[in-house]
Scaffold this active site. Structure first.
Site, PDB file in Angstrom:
ATOM      1  N   CYS A   1      -8.281  -9.256 -15.177  1.00 55.57           N
ATOM      2  CA  CYS A   1      -7.187 -10.059 -15.716  1.00 55.57           C
ATOM      3  C   CYS A   1      -6.068 -10.084 -14.665  1.00 55.57           C
ATOM      4  O   CYS A   1      -5.702  -9.033 -14.130  1.00 55.57           O
ATOM      5  CB  CYS A   1      -6.706  -9.467 -17.034  1.00 55.57           C
TER       6      CYS A   1
ATOM      7  N   CYS B   1      -2.018   6.090 -27.219  1.00 53.94           N
ATOM      8  CA  CYS B   1      -2.733   5.024 -26.524  1.00 53.94           C
ATOM      9  C   CYS B   1      -3.798   5.666 -25.632  1.00 53.94           C
ATOM     10  O   CYS B   1      -3.484   6.447 -24.743  1.00 53.94           O
ATOM     11  CB  CYS B   1      -1.731   4.223 -25.702  1.00 53.94           C
TER      12      CYS B   1
ATOM     13  N   SER C   1      -8.396  -2.683 -28.921  1.00 52.84           N
ATOM     14  CA  SER C   1      -7.955  -3.921 -28.269  1.00 52.84           C
ATOM     15  C   SER C   1      -9.017  -4.386 -27.291  1.00 52.84           C
ATOM     16  O   SER C   1      -9.498  -3.612 -26.470  1.00 52.84           O
ATOM     17  CB  SER C   1      -6.643  -3.658 -27.524  1.00 52.84           C
TER      18      SER C   1
ATOM     19  N   CYS D   1     -11.677  -0.831 -14.606  1.00 55.18           N
ATOM     20  CA  CYS D   1     -12.154  -1.875 -15.529  1.00 55.18           C
ATOM     21  C   CYS D   1     -12.992  -2.862 -14.717  1.00 55.18           C
ATOM     22  O   CYS D   1     -12.663  -3.139 -13.556  1.00 55.18           O
ATOM     23  CB  CYS D   1     -10.943  -2.589 -16.142  1.00 55.18           C
TER      24      CYS D   1
ATOM     25  N   CYS E   1      -1.207   0.981 -18.896  1.00 57.88           N
ATOM     26  CA  CYS E   1      -2.401   0.293 -18.445  1.00 57.88           C
ATOM     27  C   CYS E   1      -2.552   0.362 -16.929  1.00 57.88           C
ATOM     28  O   CYS E   1      -2.308  -0.589 -16.216  1.00 57.88           O
ATOM     29  CB  CYS E   1      -2.369  -1.151 -18.919  1.00 57.88           C
TER      30      CYS E   1
ATOM     31  N   CYS F   1      -2.890  -7.811 -14.991  1.00 57.84           N
ATOM     32  CA  CYS F   1      -3.086  -6.403 -15.379  1.00 57.84           C
ATOM     33  C   CYS F   1      -3.351  -5.545 -14.160  1.00 57.84           C
ATOM     34  O   CYS F   1      -4.209  -5.880 -13.330  1.00 57.84           O
ATOM     35  CB  CYS F   1      -4.259  -6.301 -16.350  1.00 57.84           C
TER      36      CYS F   1
ATOM     37  N   GLU G   1      -5.192   7.600 -18.068  1.00 61.71           N
ATOM     38  CA  GLU G   1      -3.888   7.821 -18.687  1.00 61.71           C
ATOM     39  C   GLU G   1      -3.991   7.815 -20.203  1.00 61.71           C
ATOM     40  O   GLU G   1      -4.760   7.062 -20.787  1.00 61.71           O
ATOM     41  CB  GLU G   1      -2.943   6.691 -18.281  1.00 61.71           C
TER      42      GLU G   1
HETATM   43  N1  SAH Z   1      -9.000  -3.992 -21.987  1.00 58.69           N
HETATM   44  C1  SAH Z   1      -8.432  -4.100 -23.262  1.00 58.69           C
HETATM   45  C2  SAH Z   1      -7.520  -2.947 -23.647  1.00 58.69           C
HETATM   46  C3  SAH Z   1      -6.602  -2.400 -22.590  1.00 58.69           C
HETATM   47  S1  SAH Z   1      -5.255  -3.400 -22.053  1.00 58.69           S
HETATM   48  C4  SAH Z   1      -7.704  -5.422 -23.406  1.00 58.69           C
HETATM   49  O1  SAH Z   1      -7.542  -6.119 -22.407  1.00 58.69           O
HETATM   50  O2  SAH Z   1      -7.339  -5.763 -24.539  1.00 58.69           O
HETATM   51  C5  SAH Z   1      -4.118  -3.343 -23.425  1.00 58.69           C
HETATM   52  C6  SAH Z   1      -3.188  -4.533 -23.486  1.00 58.69           C
HETATM   53  O3  SAH Z   1      -2.248  -4.531 -22.414  1.00 58.69           O
HETATM   54  C7  SAH Z   1      -3.894  -5.869 -23.387  1.00 58.69           C
HETATM   55  O4  SAH Z   1      -3.389  -6.776 -24.348  1.00 58.69           O
HETATM   56  C8  SAH Z   1      -3.542  -6.314 -21.996  1.00 58.69           C
HETATM   57  O5  SAH Z   1      -3.695  -7.689 -21.874  1.00 58.69           O
HETATM   58  C9  SAH Z   1      -2.126  -5.829 -21.874  1.00 58.69           C
HETATM   59  N2  SAH Z   1      -1.597  -5.742 -20.502  1.00 58.69           N
HETATM   60  C10 SAH Z   1      -2.234  -5.330 -19.404  1.00 58.69           C
HETATM   61  N3  SAH Z   1      -1.410  -5.341 -18.332  1.00 58.69           N
HETATM   62  C11 SAH Z   1      -0.204  -5.758 -18.772  1.00 58.69           C
HETATM   63  C12 SAH Z   1       1.071  -5.961 -18.136  1.00 58.69           C
HETATM   64  N4  SAH Z   1       1.250  -5.727 -16.844  1.00 58.69           N
HETATM   65  N5  SAH Z   1       2.099  -6.395 -18.908  1.00 58.69           N
HETATM   66  C13 SAH Z   1       1.922  -6.611 -20.222  1.00 58.69           C
HETATM   67  N6  SAH Z   1       0.744  -6.436 -20.874  1.00 58.69           N
HETATM   68  C14 SAH Z   1      -0.312  -6.024 -20.157  1.00 58.69           C
HETATM   69 FE1  SF4 Z   2      -9.351  -4.730 -18.137  1.00 57.79          FE
HETATM   70 FE2  SF4 Z   2      -6.712  -4.940 -17.913  1.00 57.79          FE
HETATM   71 FE3  SF4 Z   2      -8.146  -7.090 -18.561  1.00 57.79          FE
HETATM   72 FE4  SF4 Z   2      -7.835  -5.095 -20.352  1.00 57.79          FE
HETATM   73  S1  SF4 Z   2      -6.225  -6.403 -19.540  1.00 57.79           S
HETATM   74  S2  SF4 Z   2      -9.739  -6.173 -19.821  1.00 57.79           S
HETATM   75  S3  SF4 Z   2      -7.816  -3.308 -18.956  1.00 57.79           S
HETATM   76  S4  SF4 Z   2      -8.274  -5.956 -16.607  1.00 57.79           S
END
Ligand code: SAH
Ligand code: SF4
Length: 391
Positions: A127, A116, A224, A123, A366, A130, A103
């Site tokens: 997390c 973005c 990020s 990934c 994301c 996420c 995306e």
């Molecule tokens: N992997 C990298 C960049 C992609 S995610 C990282 O983790 O930084 C970009 C941002 O979106 C990160 O700060 C992540 O923690 C946040 N994010 C992911 N899923 C989310 C969600 N469901 N609600 C809010 N923020 C989210």
């Molecule tokens: Fe991967 Fe999502 Fe964690 Fe970013 S926030 S490192 S995209 S699992």
């Protein structure tokens, strides 16, 4: 159906030039016997003008153009789906030749337009809040696929220098202010962990930042990371863009759960790497992202601990309302709680002129377009505006 005839060129006969940096492009031109200045001319056409057809490169001789056509192509990812939100945000689901999809999201605002960009399909990290974290890593993107996202967006928005838009500008309507560029900022906040695809992200961002090409300055590019500590110093030395850290928790115990990579690189090591990030000043600060999870990390005590933790680091704090997805185990904090948290952080000096952040719509990028797509409610958008912490 008949198989392709023996005279058809094989599918991968031509090499894609999109994604080659200056040195590689020069080497490629040397290989076909072109003089070095030809590589510079080509660079201009590919990355500054956004041309996808060698025939349109009018400053090149006809013979040279024909040679280029015989050897190369200028590919973009294919748009397999477009989603437009009421606030002008546009999400493209992009497909690559092997069928994999990522995306890319464009968020137009009054003063800027943010793109973005994704770095991986899926990934490796997991997390817990996420959606991308629930998808396994399929593969890293190549530099061409990363730069290709920016170039495709410029195509679709009609945002190339000289007004050349190879595919027209079907989506320029609703774009921000006249005269300005539609894409002024790039954030590596789409799918994937950019510091686990370091070389490709580096090569792509150096192309994006080249001021004789796509020309988005390093100050307007943000990478990020969830905290791949060894590669933070490398990013500072070899890429030099702005850094954002997905912090989300102030205690290791909780961060281990939210961002499991924390078990490998705990908060202290992460913040030490941040302190050593080159070039930090009050004008060039690290953004700390903090997703607001109801009853998990959103207490006033957390806000206080956050301020204490970041002491001494030139920092901005981006509070992000959690964007729920089907099956997620968290809820977004109550607005009142976000307000309290935000006020505390604000009173500690983490604020500057309030602006609409590139928060929620970016986050919606994301990994979520591939499944359910949620739109922002008006209330959420207002919350975001009120909470904007970056300048
Ligand atoms: N992997 C990298 C960049 C992609 S995610 C990282 O983790 O930084 C970009 C941002 O979106 C990160 O700060 C992540 O923690 C946040 N994010 C992911 N899923 C989310 C969600 N469901 N609600 C809010 N923020 C989210
Ligand atoms: Fe991967 Fe999502 Fe964690 Fe970013 S926030 S490192 S995209 S699992």
């Amino acid at each position: 159906m008949q198989a392709a005839s023996a005279t058809s060129p094989p599918l991968a006969a031509c090499r894609n030039l999109v994604g080659l940096g200056r040195a590689s492009l020069a080497a490629e031109m040397a290989d076909i016997g072109a003089e070095p200045f030809r590589a510079r001319q080509l660079w201009h056409w590919i990355y500054h003008r956004g041309v996808t057809d060698f025939a349109a490169m009018t400053s090149l001789s006809k013979g040279f153009r024909e040679r280029l056509m015989a050897h190369y192509e200028l590919c973009r990812p294919i748009v397999s789906r477009t989603l437009a939100s009421v606030d002008g945000t546009r999400k493209w689901l992009l497909r690559f030749p092997d069928g994999q999809e990522v995306e890319t999201v464009h968020i137009p605002e009054e003063e800027r337009g943010t793109l973005c960009v994704s770095s991986q399909v899926g990934c490796t990290l997991t997390c817990s809040f996420c959606h991308t974290g629930t998808q396994r890593l399929v593969r890293n993107l190549t530099p061409g696929e990363i730069v290709g996202q920016v170039m495709l967006a410029r195509d679709r928005l009609g945002d190339w220098s000289g007004g050349l838009a190879p595919q027209g500008a079907p989506e320029a309507a609703g774009a921000p202010k006249e005269g300005g560029r539609l894409i002024t900022n790039v954030v590596m906040m789409g799918m994937g962990e950019p510091l686990y695809n370091f070389e490709a992200v580096r090569d792509a961002l150096l192309i994006v930042a080249d001021n004789e090409g796509i020309g988005i300055s390093k100050r307007r590019i943000t990478l990020s990371t969830s905290g791949v500590v060894p590669n933070i110093a490398r990013a500072g030395a070899e890429i030099g863009v702005m850094l954002a850290i997905s912090l989300h928790a102030v205690r290791d115990e909780l961060r281990n759960e939210l961002v499991p990579l924390n078990r490998k690189y705990p908060i202290k090591e992460l913040l030490d790497a941040c302190r050593n990030y080159p070039g930090l000043t009050n004008a060039k600060r690290i953004t700390f992202e903090y997703v607001m999870l109801k009853g998990v990390n959103d207490s006033l005590a957390d806000a206080k601990a956050l301020v204490k933790l970041l002491k001494g680091i030139p920092a901005k704090i981006n509070l992000i309302p959690f964007n729920p997805w089907p099956g997620s185990r968290y809820e977004c904090s109550e607005w009142e709680q976000i307000e309290k948290f935000s006020e505390y952080v604000f009173s500690a000096g983490y604020s500057s002129p309030v602006r609409t952040p590139r928060g929620r719509d970016i986050l919606a990028a994301c990994g979520q377009l591939k499944s359910a797509t949620e739109k922002l409610s008006a209330r959420e958008r207002m919350a975001l505006r009120a909470m904007a912490m970056t300048d």
